[in-house]
Write a protein that holds these residues in place. Structure first.
Motif, short mmCIF file in Angstrom:
data_model
loop_
_atom_site.label_atom_id
_atom_site.label_comp_id
_atom_site.label_asym_id
_atom_site.label_seq_id
_atom_site.Cartn_x
_atom_site.Cartn_y
_atom_site.Cartn_z
N ARG A 126 0.99 -1.21 0.01
CA ARG A 126 -0.12 0.10 0.03
C ARG A 126 0.94 1.34 0.06
O ARG A 126 1.62 1.54 1.09
CB ARG A 126 -0.85 -0.08 1.27
N ALA A 127 0.83 1.98 -1.09
CA ALA A 127 1.93 3.21 -1.31
C ALA A 127 0.92 4.39 -1.95
O ALA A 127 -0.21 4.23 -2.45
CB ALA A 127 2.91 2.87 -2.08
N VAL A 128 1.58 5.58 -1.65
CA VAL A 128 0.70 6.66 -2.32
C VAL A 128 1.24 6.75 -3.62
O VAL A 128 2.15 6.79 -4.29
CB VAL A 128 1.26 7.82 -1.69
N GLY A 129 0.11 6.87 -4.62
CA GLY A 129 0.25 7.02 -6.12
C GLY A 129 0.61 8.31 -6.52
O GLY A 129 0.80 9.10 -6.01
N ALA A 130 0.75 8.62 -7.83
CA ALA A 130 1.31 9.77 -8.50
C ALA A 130 0.25 10.53 -8.49
O ALA A 130 0.61 11.98 -8.45
CB ALA A 130 1.76 9.49 -10.05
#
Length: 434
Positions: A126-130
């Motif tokens: 789970r990560a922050v997208g562009a």
């Protein structure tokens, strides 16, 4: 519309990579390389939400242990330029229930890979997208050899070619929509031209941490692969602290976020050829298209760092056509030449080496919605002063719609116009055509 993002690559020794390092990165774990006795540690990262190894029928049960699996892969591959594993990264649709996220990934990899004899190391992050929104990503490593009674057998060569990649992307889109509909979501995804970019570049470890060089190499390689497909990520990072940057700063950034000379050269060329890159009028500074107007206003009436008019990279390009062709080819862009007539187009093709067509034939195909431009195209127009107003309008409209590059050539000099430029008229197109 939900985003669509799926990339496929391979872990190659020729690029200085280790499958132990790649597996540790994917699984956010600590793994020991049995050959070098070096430990690679990504366990400090806190974005892993699921990890499992899927074994095909007949696989050794010991391969469910990640360290054993990938050390045996390293051992069986003896060539210095061996491909060690297939690597797949994909963005999951937003707001799926946790169980559906795992189910989607399993339903994608099982029939395509596991049931066909590949071991698949599945990991969800789970990560922050562009776009600034948190999103879940699939990151999977796949064995490259068929499974035999004595372990790994012959190398599988069933994953090459853009046609197969498109089939995998279409299947990912289809399954994603299936799970979105089952969850009551109405924002579906569509494979192809509407695909959105993936997450931002990964931060590297501090240079002072010498023992983390393997981890930094893995992150830099992955960042470099992302820059090849999304060069604007570099420009966005460079303008995060300020609206302008120098050429040296741009090169340093690309160098830091790539691994190996070949990847650096290709990524550098992609960033330099990005339609978002704007050279400012002082000749020393760069910015992005979205920030150019802000820079111009901040510079005052003197215009010391004003953006070049009409979104040009530079109002008067200093390099020759041959130099530009070399850079575009390094960036993996497709060159398309245009002449005023069929005869002049073929003469230009012979002189430049760019496959060229007459303007009437090209516009005719565009009217039939054929042979359209793509974002990775460079449309090179020889002697643009001879174009009619209607032809100029078609050229500008097509390159803007595709966000490709339009290049006007007179002799061996050229002017580049970014396809995303606004406000440039057909008359101004003639005015800047060398």
């Amino acid at each position: 519309m939900a985003i669509h993002f799926l990339n496929v690559g391979s872990v190659r020794r020729s690029e200085g990579r280790s499958v132990i390092s790649a597996a540790a990165y994917c699984s956010r774990s600590r793994l020991k390389d049995a050959k070098t006795l070096h430990e690679v540690d990504f366990s400090a990262a806190n974005d892993l939400i699921h990890s499992e190894i899927l074994l095909p029928h007949g696989a050794d049960a010991r391969w469910a242990e990640r360290e054993i699996l990938w050390n045996e892969v390293e051992a069986v591959e003896t060539r210095s330029n061996a491909q060690l594993a297939l690597e797949i990264e994909a963005a999951l649709p937003e707001a799926l229930p946790a169980g559906d996220e795992v189910g989607l990934c399993r339903e994608f990899v099982t029939p395509l890979f596991v049931e066909r004899g590949r071991v698949v190391d599945v990991n969800l992050h789970r990560a922050v997208g562009a776009d600034g929104h948190p999103r879940v990503y699939l990151h999977a490593l796949l064995s490259m050899r068929e499974i035999g009674s004595d372990g790994f057998g012959k190398k599988l060569d069933d994953w090459h070619g853009p046609k197969l990649l498109m089939q995998w992307r279409e299947r990912w889109a289809m399954l994603s929509n299936k799970y979105l509909l089952a969850a009551g979501r109405d924002r579906l995804i569509r494979a192809g031209a509407d695909a959105a970019p993936g997450r931002e570049l990964e931060p590297l470890f501090d240079d002072a941490e010498r023992e983390r060089q393997a981890e930094n190499y893995e992150i830099a390689w992955r960042n470099g692969e992302r820059l090849l497909g999304e060069p604007e990520l570099a420009l966005r990072a460079l303008t995060h602290a300020g609206a302008t940057f120098t050429y040296g700063e741009m090169i340093a950034f690309v160098s830091k976020n790539t691994a190996g000379k070949e990847q650096f050269e290709t990524a550098r060329a992609r960033v330099e050829c990005s339609v978002e890159l704007v050279r400012l009028a002082d000749g020393e500074s760069f910015s992005t298209r979205s920030l150019a107007a802000t820079v111009q206003c901040a510079s005052g009436e003197n215009g010391a760092v004003a953006a070049a008019p009409g979104g040009l990279d530079a109002a008067e390009a200093k390099r020759t056509l041959a130099e530009a062709i070399s850079q575009w080819e390094r960036a993996g862009l497709r060159l398309r030449g245009v002449g005023l007539t069929y005869e002049t187009a073929k003469a230009f093709e012979k002189k430049s080496g760019i496959k060229s067509v007459g303007v009437h034939g090209l516009l005719g195909r565009w009217q039939k919605k054929q042979d359209r431009l793509a974002p990775t195209d460079v449309l090179v127009v020889n002697d643009a002063k001879g174009l009619s107003a209607r032809q100029k309008e078609w050229m500008l409209r097509a390159t803007r719609a595709a966000r490709s590059k339009l290049v006007l050539v007179d002799g061996i000099r050229l002017v580049e116009i970014d396809g995303g430029a606004t406000g440039l008229s057909p008359e101004e197109m003639t005015a800047v055509s060398c």
